[in-house]
Scaffold this motif. Structure first.
Motif: not given
Length: 206
Positions: A148-159
């Motif tokens: 499904s459509r993604i509401d929130l993307i969380v990325r670790w590592g600072g990029m």
């Protein structure tokens, strides 16, 4: 909390940098990223999140040195084994015809209820955005059409980049960055991301 995402995408970056910073070989970092993935899933379930997508590895990642490739390939298999202990509806997405794809994950290339089912978990393994958009299923839809459509993307590592993460589903995603590397995952990372999302003005272009 007034508003929370139904679907969260997870980019667990920084494993190699974490390993080097702790005096290890780069490939050793992936093993240390397994338990954070499990704890995040548990937190997601506790907070009523309906769907999670984890970025395992991309087709481009397969160009890395052999020892790193083998390490993240093995880590993806172990990660799926850990996540399925919790009960989920699991889907592994990626080019399963390639030698880069772990054959142990082949049974999950169609959505499969595990341990009674539950939260929808998608795992991107040997995934490529161009592959996704150009290879269709028999019904003419992209391989990722069950996501499904993604509401929130969380990325670790600072990029601050998506790195080809599900371009169709992420078209209106809000993007939150955690500066610490993935193996240093803290439960407050997840809760801070949820609190940040609750304050965003989500209009979907309207």
């Amino acid at each position: 909390m007034k508003k929370k995402p139904k679907h969260i995408g997870i980019i667990p970056d920084g494993n190699r940098r974490w390993a080097v910073g702790h005096g290890m070989q780069k490939q050793d970092g992936y093993e240390h990223g397994l338990l954070p993935g499990l704890r995040l899933l548990q937190q997601a379930k506790e907070n009523g999140i309906q769907e999670l997508t984890y970025y395992g590895f991309t087709m481009d990642n397969c160009k890395r040195p052999k020892e790193q490739f083998q390490a993240f390939q093995s880590a993806c298999v172990k990660a799926v084994e850990l996540l399925t202990q919790e009960g989920a509806d699991l889907l592994v997405i990626g080019d399963c015809t390639s030698k880069c794809f772990p054959k142990q994950l082949s049974p999950y290339t169609t959505r499969t209820p595990i341990n009674g089912g539950g939260i929808r978990i998608n795992f991107l393994v040997n995934y490529g955005w161009q592959w996704d958009l150009s290879h269709m299923k028999l019904d003419g839809t992209p391989f990722s059409s069950d996501i499904s459509r993604i509401d929130l993307i969380v990325r670790w590592g600072g990029m601050r980049r998506l790195s080809g993460f599900l371009p169709i589903q992420s078209v209106y995603s809000d993007f939150y960055v955690v500066d610490s590397n993935w193996p240093d995952y803290k439960e407050t990372d997840f809760m801070d991301a949820l609190e940040w999302y609750a304050k965003q003005d989500v209009t979907l272009g309207g």
